[in-house]
Design a protein around this motif. Structure first.
Motif, mmCIF file in Angstrom:
data_model
loop_
_atom_site.group_PDB
_atom_site.id
_atom_site.type_symbol
_atom_site.label_atom_id
_atom_site.label_comp_id
_atom_site.label_asym_id
_atom_site.label_seq_id
_atom_site.Cartn_x
_atom_site.Cartn_y
_atom_site.Cartn_z
ATOM 1 N N LEU A 6 72.218 -43.563 41.703
ATOM 2 C CA LEU A 6 71.285 -44.553 41.180
ATOM 3 C C LEU A 6 70.386 -45.139 42.264
ATOM 4 N N VAL A 7 70.146 -44.362 43.303
ATOM 5 C CA VAL A 7 69.245 -44.781 44.378
ATOM 6 C C VAL A 7 67.828 -44.317 44.045
ATOM 7 N N PRO A 8 66.859 -45.223 44.023
ATOM 8 C CA PRO A 8 65.496 -44.859 43.654
ATOM 9 C C PRO A 8 64.683 -44.294 44.808
ATOM 10 N N THR A 9 63.772 -43.401 44.466
ATOM 11 C CA THR A 9 62.748 -42.904 45.388
ATOM 12 C C THR A 9 61.410 -43.015 44.691
ATOM 13 N N VAL A 10 60.479 -43.745 45.265
ATOM 14 C CA VAL A 10 59.167 -43.929 44.651
ATOM 15 C C VAL A 10 58.335 -42.664 44.844
ATOM 16 N N VAL A 11 57.840 -42.128 43.740
ATOM 17 C CA VAL A 11 56.962 -40.955 43.769
ATOM 18 C C VAL A 11 55.505 -41.388 43.847
ATOM 19 N N GLU A 12 55.132 -42.376 43.027
ATOM 20 C CA GLU A 12 53.777 -42.942 43.030
ATOM 21 C C GLU A 12 53.879 -44.457 42.867
ATOM 22 N N ASN A 13 53.279 -45.207 43.788
ATOM 23 C CA ASN A 13 53.290 -46.663 43.681
ATOM 24 C C ASN A 13 52.444 -47.166 42.516
ATOM 25 N N ALA A 14 51.276 -46.583 42.376
ATOM 26 C CA ALA A 14 50.320 -47.068 41.376
ATOM 27 C C ALA A 14 49.397 -45.923 40.990
ATOM 28 N N TRP A 15 49.909 -45.048 40.110
ATOM 29 C CA TRP A 15 49.155 -43.848 39.735
ATOM 30 C C TRP A 15 48.263 -44.144 38.543
ATOM 31 N N SER A 27 82.231 -48.298 30.760
ATOM 32 C CA SER A 27 83.667 -48.499 30.533
ATOM 33 C C SER A 27 84.013 -49.966 30.304
ATOM 34 N N THR A 28 83.331 -50.860 30.990
ATOM 35 C CA THR A 28 83.616 -52.292 30.877
ATOM 36 C C THR A 28 82.492 -53.080 30.217
ATOM 37 N N GLY A 29 81.298 -52.487 30.131
ATOM 38 C CA GLY A 29 80.137 -53.203 29.617
ATOM 39 C C GLY A 29 79.520 -54.146 30.621
ATOM 40 N N ALA A 30 80.031 -54.123 31.872
ATOM 41 C CA ALA A 30 79.568 -55.058 32.892
ATOM 42 C C ALA A 30 78.193 -54.656 33.417
ATOM 43 N N LEU A 31 77.281 -55.620 33.420
ATOM 44 C CA LEU A 31 75.955 -55.455 34.002
ATOM 45 C C LEU A 31 75.921 -56.271 35.284
ATOM 46 N N SER A 32 75.563 -55.632 36.400
ATOM 47 C CA SER A 32 75.657 -56.334 37.678
ATOM 48 C C SER A 32 74.520 -55.933 38.609
ATOM 49 N N ARG A 33 74.246 -56.803 39.582
ATOM 50 C CA ARG A 33 73.243 -56.536 40.592
ATOM 51 C C ARG A 33 73.833 -55.657 41.686
ATOM 52 N N THR A 34 72.979 -54.818 42.259
ATOM 53 C CA THR A 34 73.423 -53.899 43.306
ATOM 54 C C THR A 34 72.804 -54.229 44.655
ATOM 55 N N GLY A 35 71.726 -55.011 44.649
ATOM 56 C CA GLY A 35 70.993 -55.267 45.879
ATOM 57 C C GLY A 35 70.038 -54.150 46.254
ATOM 58 N N VAL A 36 69.969 -53.106 45.404
ATOM 59 C CA VAL A 36 69.073 -51.975 45.672
ATOM 60 C C VAL A 36 67.694 -52.306 45.107
ATOM 61 N N THR A 37 66.755 -52.623 45.993
ATOM 62 C CA THR A 37 65.401 -52.962 45.567
ATOM 63 C C THR A 37 64.399 -51.950 46.109
ATOM 64 N N PHE A 38 63.241 -51.908 45.480
ATOM 65 C CA PHE A 38 62.158 -51.033 45.943
ATOM 66 C C PHE A 38 60.838 -51.644 45.520
ATOM 67 N N SER A 68 66.603 -39.190 35.211
ATOM 68 C CA SER A 68 66.285 -38.984 36.626
ATOM 69 C C SER A 68 64.878 -39.407 37.011
ATOM 70 N N LEU A 69 63.993 -39.612 36.030
ATOM 71 C CA LEU A 69 62.595 -39.918 36.312
ATOM 72 C C LEU A 69 62.166 -41.106 35.461
ATOM 73 N N GLY A 70 61.528 -42.085 36.094
ATOM 74 C CA GLY A 70 61.080 -43.276 35.392
ATOM 75 C C GLY A 70 59.591 -43.490 35.518
ATOM 76 N N ILE A 71 58.995 -44.056 34.454
ATOM 77 C CA ILE A 71 57.572 -44.398 34.436
ATOM 78 C C ILE A 71 57.460 -45.872 34.086
ATOM 79 N N ALA A 72 56.838 -46.653 34.948
ATOM 80 C CA ALA A 72 56.735 -48.089 34.745
ATOM 81 C C ALA A 72 55.276 -48.510 34.600
ATOM 82 N N PRO A 73 54.821 -48.899 33.404
ATOM 83 C CA PRO A 73 53.477 -49.463 33.272
ATOM 84 C C PRO A 73 53.357 -50.754 34.089
#
Length: 376
Positions: free
Chosen positions: A107-116, A59-70, A87-92
């Motif tokens: 937008l709260v993350p849950t790690v399924v695999e740390n290093a698959w 709505s505003t185009g605002a990109l901001s930090r949330t403090g939600v880290t993992f 809902s599902l992310g894959i990070a090389p």
């Protein structure tokens, strides 16, 4: 990690029928999206494995930090792939493994695999592409063919996101990017299915029984290093950032259709084309010139680059990986990782783009971002 362009999205290949699958529904195009970013350094400048979920409001185009880290594995660079519903992310990750995580509605993350690593000894992933169903994806291993290089299919549990390695879809040499187009695909690589002598390969019978149906040689000199690629409408762009070829770095182009792949005889000289982001309007691309500390806008049409312009933007520093939104109010907005910031750039739909400023993180080692991904 480089996604399908808007003009060749798989939804168009199904006659606009809804795609079935437990993670297929893209949902509200103007919802608040998560932008997932890695921060690969600790306070001492040593390797770290921190990731953060930023908030991007349509709505505003605002990109901001949330403090939600993992925490997952270390993501020095690259693109995080998301399922169509986000809902599902894959990070090389740096060691060739992938981090796999889910995001809930808040937008709260849950790690399924740390290093698959798929259980395969030579698994070394540099990129990922989701199927429209969201139930499976293809992981790109950029090794030589005799060392495990190829494209691997992975299936995901609909409830937990837990991965299962299905197997190798096709062998390849030094693969960089994959662009599915219904029952064909384009693979950017130095070799495919035992064949060499090309830089891009047209695969028929995708994905169940792919075979090489065509190829294009984009660089007419030895020692080119395929570093980046994007599919912009029907134009494939591939960047060479080799320091050993004796030639200036450049971006090559090819015209892509479901049954042909034709390279352009002309190339665009451009220092260190580290990453290329495709406009969803099919007429332009944004190139990160890493060592050049610049961003370039390439206007494209019919398999050719018709213009190359330096983006008018101040303070560009070490631009790297990039992602683009393809729908909703943010359609055509790219995010580019820079030294201690993320820059927003907006494609105008007329072959150009404009700078929309940066989200600055600070001036510490811990403020240097690496990999990036955004929910579709």
């Amino acid at each position: 990690g480089i996604a399908d362009s808007g003009d060749t999205a798989d939804s168009g290949d199904t006659g606009d029928l809804p795609v079935e699958g437990c993670r297929a529904d893209p949902g509200d195009p103007d919802r608040t999206r998560a932008v997932v970013v890695s921060f690969p350094y600790n306070k001492q400048g040593r390797a770290a494995s921190t990731w953060e979920a930023l908030s991007w409001q349509a709505s505003t185009g605002a990109l901001s930090r949330t403090g939600v880290t993992f925490e997952m594995g270390r993501g020095y660079s690259g693109v995080v792939a998301f399922s169509p519903d986000g809902s599902l992310g894959i990070a090389p990750q740096d060691d060739g493994s992938v981090g796999i995580f889910t995001l809930d509605d808040k937008l709260v993350p849950t790690v399924v695999e740390n290093a698959w690593a798929g259980g395969a000894e030579d698994f070394y992933v540099s990129g990922a592409v989701f199927d429209p169903s969201g139930e499976r994806a293809w992981l790109i291993d950029g090794n030589w063919e005799n060392n495990g290089g190829g494209v691997y299919e992975v299936a995901f549990d609909c409830e937990t996101g837990a991965p299962t390695l299905v197997g190798k879809t096709i062998a390849s040499k030094l693969a960089v990017a994959l662009f599915p187009m219904g029952d064909t695909a384009v693979l950017v690589a130095a070799g495919a299915d035992g064949q060499e002598g090309g830089d891009a390969w047209l695969l028929a019978g995708w994905p169940d029984a792919p075979e090489v149906a065509g190829k294009a040689t984009l660089f007419d000199y030895e020692d080119a290093i395929l570093a980046s690629a994007a599919l912009v409408g029907d134009t494939l762009l591939v960047g060479d950032n080799s320091s050993f070829s004796g030639k200036d770095n450049r971006v090559a182009a090819a015209l892509v259709s479901v049954d042909s792949l034709v390279g352009s005889p002309s190339t665009t000289e451009l220092l260190d084309p580290y990453a290329i982001a495709a406009s969803p309007f099919g007429d332009a691309a944004l190139v990160s010139s890493g060592f050049g500390d610049d961003l370039y806008v390439l206007t494209v049409a019919d398999g050719e680059v018709t213009a190359s312009t330096k983006l008018s933007a101040s303070g560009v520093a070490l631009p790297g990986s990039s992602v683009v939104i393809e729908r909703g109010a943010l359609e055509g907005t790219a995010l580019v990782v820079e030294n201690v910031a993320i820059r927003k750039v907006r494609f105008d739909g007329a072959g150009g783009a404009s700078d929309e400023g940066v989200l600055a993180f600070g001036d510490e080692y811990t403020d240097i971002p690496g990999a990036i991904g955004v929910q579709p």
